[in-house]
Motif scaffolding. Sequence first.
Motif, short mmCIF file in Angstrom:
data_model
loop_
_atom_site.label_atom_id
_atom_site.label_comp_id
_atom_site.label_asym_id
_atom_site.label_seq_id
_atom_site.Cartn_x
_atom_site.Cartn_y
_atom_site.Cartn_z
N LYS A 132 75.82 33.50 41.44
CA LYS A 132 74.65 32.68 41.74
C LYS A 132 73.35 33.46 41.69
O LYS A 132 72.28 32.90 41.94
N TRP A 201 67.60 23.91 49.21
CA TRP A 201 68.65 24.82 48.73
C TRP A 201 68.30 26.26 49.10
O TRP A 201 69.15 26.99 49.59
N TYR A 212 78.22 24.32 49.04
CA TYR A 212 77.24 23.55 48.29
C TYR A 212 77.49 22.06 48.49
O TYR A 212 78.61 21.64 48.77
N THR A 214 75.61 18.38 46.72
CA THR A 214 74.49 17.84 45.94
C THR A 214 73.58 16.97 46.81
O THR A 214 72.42 16.79 46.51
N SER A 281 87.89 14.00 50.36
CA SER A 281 88.50 14.77 49.27
C SER A 281 89.12 16.05 49.78
O SER A 281 89.99 16.63 49.14
N GLN A 283 88.56 19.33 50.24
CA GLN A 283 88.69 20.58 49.49
C GLN A 283 88.11 21.71 50.33
O GLN A 283 86.99 21.60 50.82
N VAL B 250 89.10 13.88 43.58
CA VAL B 250 88.88 15.32 43.47
C VAL B 250 88.64 15.70 42.00
O VAL B 250 88.87 16.82 41.60
N HIS B 255 83.61 13.87 41.89
CA HIS B 255 83.45 14.19 43.30
C HIS B 255 82.17 14.95 43.55
O HIS B 255 82.08 16.15 43.32
N THR B 256 81.14 14.24 44.00
CA THR B 256 79.89 14.92 44.33
C THR B 256 79.18 14.06 45.37
O THR B 256 79.21 12.84 45.30
N PHE B 320 72.85 21.28 38.15
CA PHE B 320 72.58 22.57 38.76
C PHE B 320 73.73 22.96 39.69
O PHE B 320 74.19 24.11 39.66
N MET B 321 74.19 22.00 40.51
CA MET B 321 75.23 22.32 41.47
C MET B 321 76.55 22.68 40.78
O MET B 321 77.34 23.44 41.32
N TRP B 323 76.84 24.39 38.19
CA TRP B 323 76.73 25.82 37.91
C TRP B 323 76.77 26.61 39.21
O TRP B 323 77.50 27.59 39.35
N TYR B 324 75.97 26.17 40.17
CA TYR B 324 75.79 26.90 41.43
C TYR B 324 77.10 27.01 42.20
O TYR B 324 77.35 28.01 42.87
N SER B 325 77.93 25.96 42.12
CA SER B 325 79.17 25.95 42.90
C SER B 325 80.04 27.17 42.59
O SER B 325 80.80 27.62 43.44
N VAL B 327 82.47 27.00 40.78
CA VAL B 327 83.82 26.49 40.52
C VAL B 327 83.98 26.29 39.03
O VAL B 327 83.23 25.54 38.41
N GLU B 330 84.28 22.64 37.75
CA GLU B 330 83.01 21.90 37.79
C GLU B 330 82.17 22.27 36.57
O GLU B 330 81.59 21.42 35.90
#
Lengths: 403, 486
Positions: A132, A201, A212, A214, A281, A283, B250, B255-256, B320-321, B323-325, B327, B330
């Motif tokens: 990041k 953020w 994180y 959204t 979910s 996770q 999932v 899932h967001t 953005f998230m 990428w940021y995650s 994961v 994703e």
Amino acid sequence: MTERFEVPARLKTTSIALIAIGLIALVIGGITLLGGNEFDKTRFWVVLLQDAIFFTLITTVSVFVQAAASLAQGSWIVAYRRVPEAIGANVWLFGLIMLVVSFIIVFVFKIDGHNPIYEWVYPKGDKILEGKSAFLNPGMFAAFSIITIGLWSFFGLKFRAMSLAQEKAPKGSTKIYWNVVRLSGAFLLVYALSQMSTTPWFWIMSTQPHWYSTMFSWYTFASAFVSGMALILLWVVYLKNQGNLELVNKEHLHDLGKFMFAFSIFWTYLWFDQYMLIWYSNQPEETVYFKLRQQGPYSIIFYGAFIINFCMPILILMSRPSKRNYFTLTFMAMVIIFGHWLDFYQMLMPGPLGSNWHINFYEIGIFMGFVGLLIFAVSRTLSKASLVPHNNILLKEAVIHLS
Amino acid sequence: MHLKYESIVREPLVDGEKDYHQVTEDIISPIEMKPGRMWYVGFFFSVALLLFGVFSVAWAVYWGLGTWGVNKTIGWGWDITNFVWWVGIGHAGTLISAILLLFRQGWRTGVNRAAEAMTIFAVMCAGQFPIFHMGRVWDGFFVLPYPNSRGPLWPNFNSPLLWDVFAISTYFTVSLLFWYSGLVPDFATVRDRAKTKFRKMMYGLASFGWTGTAKNWQRQEALALVLAGLATPLVLSVHTIVSFDFATSVIPGWHTTIFPPYFVAGAIFSGFAMVNTLLVISRKILHLEDYITVGHLEAMNKVIVLTGSIVGVAYLTELFMAWYSGVLYEQAAFQWRILGPYWWSYWAMMTCNVVSPQLFWVKKLRRNIPFTFVMSIVVNIGMWFERFVIIVTSLYRDYIPGSWAYYSPQWPEVGFYLGTFGLFFTCYFLFSKYFPVIAVAEIKFILKTSGESYKKKMKHIEDMTEEEFVHVIETHHEDEEVPHHA
């Protein structure tokens, strides 16, 4: 009409006393906490950070409200427009504090090679944080914060200046009116790219940098917005009680009451969405956020904030008479501001402080200091111009406004 | 009491010299005349489309859903895309009638009736898709939770798909009641003007014996307030629950947490665009330019640029998230979405929903009618692609490369979609012929504040100083002319 507001001696004394309490808390905190262990030092800084963020965001709401009302050609706000103008013209003050506190945390604060508040400052060895680092790095943090606060402060001052300039403009001239509309559009874009996305953020979410969501920035906005409206209401009621704001009546207060009611529910809506989707979910990289807050030592704040910010407004502000009653409104405005301060507390603390939270002399003292500063600065600004926005194109509509 | 005054910076909501009678005349008379040729052409074309839709659906029901292009990897295709698209369009009506009512937006009176009608028709279209998507549609009633002979077998209350059943049926019911309760006084107006016996009888039945007494109005207004109060949380809940269909899973890309508010914003965005599409045509054909003014269209366009930008912020946040995650899955989902074989759908969505609506920052374009019309269609193309992107491009690259797939619709799916257009426009044509497309009573309510000729008479109020104005307000009584020299 008592158009001019002269800061009453009592208010001035109160605000200075509150600032003094804040300073005393800061000094005692500085001595005891900064001299303490890693946890104490972290607590010293993160509490300052929380209040700086909270007050910067809720004062900026006043700028946002002016922009939104100007774009929508709303006359409901005009009778007391000087209040959000005065709050918005002081964004720079809290923004400046925010910049100083956060820069010290990012650039100076360091314990044993790591930063307990913004861990990403030293991501060494942490694969996720290294991934990041194109975003989460001190340079970006500084640049985004300076630009954001600079723009918010600029628009806050500019809106007030334009409103004052309208007083001297030829009667009925709409030139400034349309310029304000144009500028409001620009501000909304700025706000969308800061408060509604990047700012939370950087400032808040990155205190738990692995996690994180959204939704996070919109959620933060809702929290700040409803507190910002409550803050405007408190000033309107105060000025009204001082014999000012003669044009403001229950119709106008009813509007602010509706905003507090509706956006408390909006906040809950976003709260529920974020919580439910993460719960459903299930996770681990996401649930970690609520694990810390809902179970364990933060649970009282977690549930408390929910009760204060949802159950109380929906039950108390639902009926029409309660939104037109000075006492109920004032009481609920204070409840809402406190409730969302708690909400910001539970957003920020679990990351840096782990399970050891305190709300003690230091937290309360610093909060009081910020309140004092707000009262001092806003009342001073208010006293510098007429409280009636003379020659405002929509003033007559505001006079006959029905909620 | 209350003074009828509005600032000069607001443009009139009703153009021209109008009195109450003229308003009735302008809006009701199209109902009393034979429709023009264009109406018949449009109506029969819509019915033909509808029949083709019935045929396509019958085909799929008879032969089974194997006639559709969906496959094991991409289990949802055009069907659910169209479902979400139509539900979203439906949102504008409720937003205009309930939320703008709460915000006291006078301009809603010109557009609310048609928008509410559109809501109902759009929800009707939307409902078809999940029903026929079930495949064995004759067992469709299994979704209803009633005590049954299937033993302990109940619908899955944990499933957002079931929540959809409740949300959409409730929404449909409340929207219908809201719309109808507003129509009652207008039906009574048509009845009272009716020249033929049959018309008098039909509109008499439809208006429930409305007599226009103070008691009638009082009850009608109380009902409208209750329904507005119910409809406001409902309109948020419907698309929220639709978004849960995806976001509770999932699956990366589905899932967001931002999905619920962003779906609602997108729904309003597409719904307003559809209202513009319909109104630009209706105002012209029915000669209602004085009531649905350029100002109305501009206000709609402002909502479009606002909601389009909100949706834009959400797209970028999502991206953005991902990428940021940090994961991998994703990140991969979004990479496949933007650069994979379906790249064109992602870029169509971005262009139509985020980039092109920004042109509405320009006042000239907001007030340009042909441009508004084109944009209203562009937006709905974009919003269709949004749902397609979310559904298909999140599914087509599965975790196992062996099950990667591609999907193209087959003719029964396309026919089904066209058929819902047929249904929608058949209903809309019938509506525009038999129902007052503008709420007559509500226009009358704002006429003396926002009508062009009345605003001209307010000049002396505008010229008063603030002190004079406040003085007049304090001493003013209803029914009294405001003195020219206070």
